[in-house]
Motif scaffolding. Structure first.
Motif, mmCIF file in Angstrom:
data_model
loop_
_atom_site.group_PDB
_atom_site.id
_atom_site.type_symbol
_atom_site.label_atom_id
_atom_site.label_comp_id
_atom_site.label_asym_id
_atom_site.label_seq_id
_atom_site.Cartn_x
_atom_site.Cartn_y
_atom_site.Cartn_z
ATOM 1 N N HIS A 125 0.831 -1.219 0.000
ATOM 2 C CA HIS A 125 0.000 0.000 0.000
ATOM 3 C C HIS A 125 0.866 1.271 0.000
ATOM 4 N N ARG A 150 -1.624 4.652 0.643
ATOM 5 C CA ARG A 150 -2.946 4.007 0.785
ATOM 6 C C ARG A 150 -3.344 3.326 -0.515
ATOM 7 N N ALA A 163 -4.849 4.447 7.478
ATOM 8 C CA ALA A 163 -3.553 4.418 6.779
ATOM 9 C C ALA A 163 -2.556 3.529 7.530
#
Ligand code: ZN
Length: 333
Positions: A125, A150, A163
């Motif tokens: 991510h 993210r 997050a």
């Protein structure tokens, strides 16, 4: 430098060396009493436990193979900016900056050698990976390698609130994954070659990080792996597959008295399919003709961690499922 400084820098260097795997961000709440809530991020609306490793989602039926480590730093817009640090000395194995091609989003994989084992750390991510990093490049433990983000290709996006970096420690199943994938699921895309999540078997990072934190230089990853809880034991009629070489310390030596040659291996698997003990067996020790045979199942471990669905009980007989057979096909391909 005076002697005091030389001595203390030596001690710092020594301590850093003893600690093979480090937490890959500045968030160290894992080591604090009741720090879990500040360390892990759960899935939307669920507790922090859903951000840990294991069968922690969908009532135990969905695996999460990493740790979701909470963000500490944000920019003015609330976006995460935590530097992501190499967990250990190693080399860059793979960089994927095509977030739409994986539920990992942008991700980075590093290769490490620890006690004769190849371990792969994965960071997902990400917002970005350090621009100068290239495959094969050496990195030092604690060196910044990326920035938290993210990114993901899942329908449900990662909110600012959630997050995190998704961090994995893995064993690589088979270098011939791409060929196996092409043969076993013809027509299905494989955008990441051998660096597909299916070819990486995660091990729980928490006992590794905590074990090292508490035991220092006495901690042994090999001994932790060798002492995994066993889900099941299988016999395979295969004598040559990459795992035997890549994870040789997990393979028992052939007894010297044995005259017959090896015809297969008895393999102990943990709940996530990691082959943590491989015992050479001769033809006379392997009854039955099947390529894969299930010898035993640890029912208590299955009850605790069923999420991988490797075995199933039909009536009073345990069988390997299609997932279990698939895993053994890939392992021994
Ligand atoms: Zn995750």
């Amino acid at each position: 430098m005076d002697r005091q400084i030389v001595l203390s820098s030596f001690l710092i260097a020594f301590a850093a060396q003893a600690q093979t795997f480090q937490i890959p961000t500045a968030n160290h709440a894992l080591f604090e009493k009741s720090g879990e809530e500040r360390f892990f991020v759960g899935t939307a609306g669920k507790t922090w436990t859903t951000g840990t490793f294991g069968c922690v989602r969908m009532g135990g039926w969905q695996m999460h193979e990493g740790l979701d480590i909470r963000c500490l730093q944000r920019d003015k817009r609330g976006e995460p900016t935590d530097p992501i640090l190499a967990t250990a000395d190693g080399t860059v194995a793979y960089i994927s900056m095509r977030p739409s091609l994986s539920n990992y989003g942008n991700y980075l994989i590093l290769r490490h050698h620890v006690e004769g084992l190849e371990i792969y750390s994965l960071y997902a991510h990400l917002h970005e990976v350090r621009h100068d990093l290239k495959v094969g490049q050496a990195v030092k433990a604690g060196e910044p390698v990326a920035t938290m983000g993210r990114t993901a290709n899942t329908r449900e996006t990662i909110s600012k609130d959630r997050a995190h970096v998704h961090f994995e420690l893995n064993l690589l199943v088979n270098d011939r994954f791409a060929a196996w994938h092409k043969q076993s699921v013809p027509g299905q895309r494989n955008d990441h070659g051998e660096w597909n999540g299916q070819n990486l078997f995660g091990i729980d990072q928490k006992p590794i990080l905590l074990g090292q934190h508490e035991q220092g230089a006495k901690f042994s990853l090999l001994s932790l792996l060798q002492n995994q809880a066993e889900l099941c034991r299988v016999l395979v009629r295969k004598t040559d597959f990459p795992w035997l070489k890549r994870y040789a310390p997990l393979v028992r030596p052939k007894p010297l008295t044995e005259k017959e040659s090896i015809a297969g291996y008895e393999i102990a698997l943990n709940f996530n399919g990691v082959a943590f003990e491989l015992i050479p067996r001769t033809a006379s020790e392997i009854k039955g003709k099947a390529k894969f045979q299930l010898i035993s199942v640890n029912e208590a471990e299955y009850a605790r961690n069923p999420g991988r669905r490797l075995v199933v009980k039909r009536g009073n007989r345990w069988e390997l499922t299609s997932h279990g057979l698939n895993l053994l096909e890939l392992l021994t391909y």
